[in-house]
Design a protein around this motif. Structure first.
Motif, PDB file in Angstrom:
ATOM      1  N   ASN A  61     -13.691  23.142  42.876  1.00 50.39           N
ATOM      2  CA  ASN A  61     -13.584  23.645  41.508  1.00 50.39           C
ATOM      3  C   ASN A  61     -12.802  22.737  40.571  1.00 50.39           C
ATOM      4  O   ASN A  61     -12.584  23.087  39.412  1.00 50.39           O
ATOM      5  N   TYR A  62     -12.349  21.569  41.056  1.00 53.80           N
ATOM      6  CA  TYR A  62     -11.502  20.695  40.248  1.00 53.80           C
ATOM      7  C   TYR A  62     -12.041  19.272  40.250  1.00 53.80           C
ATOM      8  O   TYR A  62     -12.755  18.864  41.169  1.00 53.80           O
ATOM      9  N   GLU A  63     -11.664  18.534  39.202  1.00 53.55           N
ATOM     10  CA  GLU A  63     -12.030  17.124  39.109  1.00 53.55           C
ATOM     11  C   GLU A  63     -11.246  16.346  40.168  1.00 53.55           C
ATOM     12  O   GLU A  63     -10.060  16.589  40.377  1.00 53.55           O
ATOM     13  N   SER A  64     -11.909  15.387  40.821  1.00 53.79           N
ATOM     14  CA  SER A  64     -11.231  14.555  41.806  1.00 53.79           C
ATOM     15  C   SER A  64     -10.253  13.629  41.100  1.00 53.79           C
ATOM     16  O   SER A  64     -10.456  13.246  39.953  1.00 53.79           O
ATOM     17  N   ARG A  65      -9.202  13.265  41.821  1.00 52.24           N
ATOM     18  CA  ARG A  65      -8.160  12.438  41.218  1.00 52.24           C
ATOM     19  C   ARG A  65      -7.618  11.458  42.251  1.00 52.24           C
ATOM     20  O   ARG A  65      -7.311  11.840  43.376  1.00 52.24           O
ATOM     21  N   LEU A  66      -7.498  10.188  41.870  1.00 48.80           N
ATOM     22  CA  LEU A  66      -6.921   9.149  42.704  1.00 48.80           C
ATOM     23  C   LEU A  66      -5.560   8.794  42.120  1.00 48.80           C
ATOM     24  O   LEU A  66      -5.460   8.455  40.940  1.00 48.80           O
ATOM     25  N   VAL A  67      -4.505   8.898  42.944  1.00 52.67           N
ATOM     26  CA  VAL A  67      -3.143   8.741  42.447  1.00 52.67           C
ATOM     27  C   VAL A  67      -2.405   7.705  43.284  1.00 52.67           C
ATOM     28  O   VAL A  67      -2.504   7.701  44.515  1.00 52.67           O
ATOM     29  N   ASN A  68      -1.641   6.828  42.611  1.00 55.89           N
ATOM     30  CA  ASN A  68      -0.770   5.885  43.288  1.00 55.89           C
ATOM     31  C   ASN A  68       0.459   6.641  43.777  1.00 55.89           C
ATOM     32  O   ASN A  68       1.089   7.366  43.014  1.00 55.89           O
ATOM     33  N   LEU A  69       0.829   6.475  45.032  1.00 56.82           N
ATOM     34  CA  LEU A  69       1.919   7.241  45.627  1.00 56.82           C
ATOM     35  C   LEU A  69       3.259   6.952  44.949  1.00 56.82           C
ATOM     36  O   LEU A  69       4.105   7.829  44.815  1.00 56.82           O
ATOM     37  N   LYS A  70       3.447   5.724  44.467  1.00 59.08           N
ATOM     38  CA  LYS A  70       4.709   5.367  43.815  1.00 59.08           C
ATOM     39  C   LYS A  70       4.876   6.088  42.477  1.00 59.08           C
ATOM     40  O   LYS A  70       5.987   6.350  42.046  1.00 59.08           O
ATOM     41  N   GLU A  71       3.773   6.406  41.803  1.00 57.44           N
ATOM     42  CA  GLU A  71       3.816   7.074  40.504  1.00 57.44           C
ATOM     43  C   GLU A  71       3.917   8.590  40.629  1.00 57.44           C
ATOM     44  O   GLU A  71       4.117   9.293  39.644  1.00 57.44           O
ATOM     45  N   LEU A  72       3.801   9.080  41.832  1.00 54.77           N
ATOM     46  CA  LEU A  72       3.715  10.517  42.060  1.00 54.77           C
ATOM     47  C   LEU A  72       5.083  11.146  42.251  1.00 54.77           C
ATOM     48  O   LEU A  72       5.913  10.636  42.995  1.00 54.77           O
ATOM     49  N   ASN A  73       5.335  12.234  41.553  1.00 56.98           N
ATOM     50  CA  ASN A  73       6.562  13.014  41.760  1.00 56.98           C
ATOM     51  C   ASN A  73       6.289  14.047  42.840  1.00 56.98           C
ATOM     52  O   ASN A  73       5.611  13.767  43.803  1.00 56.98           O
ATOM     53  N   ASP A  74       6.747  15.247  42.663  1.00 57.21           N
ATOM     54  CA  ASP A  74       6.523  16.285  43.666  1.00 57.21           C
ATOM     55  C   ASP A  74       5.374  17.221  43.327  1.00 57.21           C
ATOM     56  O   ASP A  74       5.039  18.097  44.096  1.00 57.21           O
ATOM     57  N   THR A  75       4.738  17.040  42.159  1.00 55.53           N
ATOM     58  CA  THR A  75       3.653  17.930  41.733  1.00 55.53           C
ATOM     59  C   THR A  75       2.439  17.116  41.312  1.00 55.53           C
ATOM     60  O   THR A  75       2.561  16.127  40.599  1.00 55.53           O
TER      61      THR A  75
END
Length: 155
Positions: A59-73
Motif C-alpha cells: 500500500n506504500y511507495e517503495s523507498r531506497l534510503v542511505n543508512l547514514k542519513e537515516l534516523n530512527d524513523t
C-alpha cells in the motif's frame, strides 16, 4: 582453542505512514545482508554493516534510503488516495435534476465562492454580491433611474 566471534551492531527503526503517523505492519526491508519484515508495532532491526536499505509495502511507495542519513524513523507515502466525497449523477429517462439537489448544489457553489474570498482584502461588496441573490440586487440602470427620479423630485 580460541573462538573468534564477530558481532555486528544492529540498528532499530520504526516504519510509519507519513500522513497518519501510524506504524506500517509487514513492510519489507531489504539490504545486502538479507531481508526483514516490520513487526506489529512497525519496528525492524537491521545490521549496521549495510550501506542502504530498501523499504517496500503493497500500500506504500517503495523507498531506497542511505543508512547514514537515516534516523530512527522511516516515513512511507501511501499509494491510496483519500477522497472526501464523490457525487455521481445517473443518466436515464429524465435528464433533469431534482429540485432539492439543484438547491443543494447552488448552496455548495455559494459556500465554495465564499471560501475563496479573502476577507483581509476588505472588499465587502464582492462578499455581499455572493450572499445576496441576483433578483434582490438592483441593476445599474435601476439605480440610475432612482437617482434621476430623486433629482427630478427635488427640482
Amino acid at each position: 582453542m580460541v573462538w573468534a566471534i564477530q558481532a555486528h551492531a544492529q540498528k532499530r527503526f520504526v516504519v510509519v505512514d507519513v500522513e497518519t503517523l501510524q506504524p506500517v505492519v509487514g513492510a519489507n526491508v531489504i539490504s545486502k545482508d538479507g531481508s526483514a519484515t516490520t513487526d506489529s508495532l512497525g519496528y525492524v532491526s537491521v545490521n549496521d554493516s549495510c550501506k542502504s536499505l530498501s523499504f517496500s509495502h503493497v500500500n506504500y511507495e517503495s523507498r531506497l534510503v542511505n543508512l547514514k542519513e537515516l534516523n530512527d524513523t522511516v516515513f512511507l507515502i501511501s499509494k491510496l488516495l483519500n477522497i472526501k466525497e464523490v457525487v455521481v449523477f445517473g443518466h436515464g429517462q429524465r435528464n433533469e435534476l431534482p429540485e432539492a439537489l439543484k438547491r443543494q448544489l447552488e448552496i455548495d457553489k455559494k459556500e465554495a465562492q465564499l471560501a475563496a474570498i479573502n476577507p483581509s482584502s476588505g472588499n465587502l461588496l464582492s462578499l455581499l454580491s455572493y450572499i445576496i441573490p441576483k433578483k434582490w440586487r438592483k441593476s445599474k440602470k435601476e439605480k440610475q433611474r432612482q437617482r434621476l427620479k430623486k433629482i427630478l423630485d427635488e427640482y
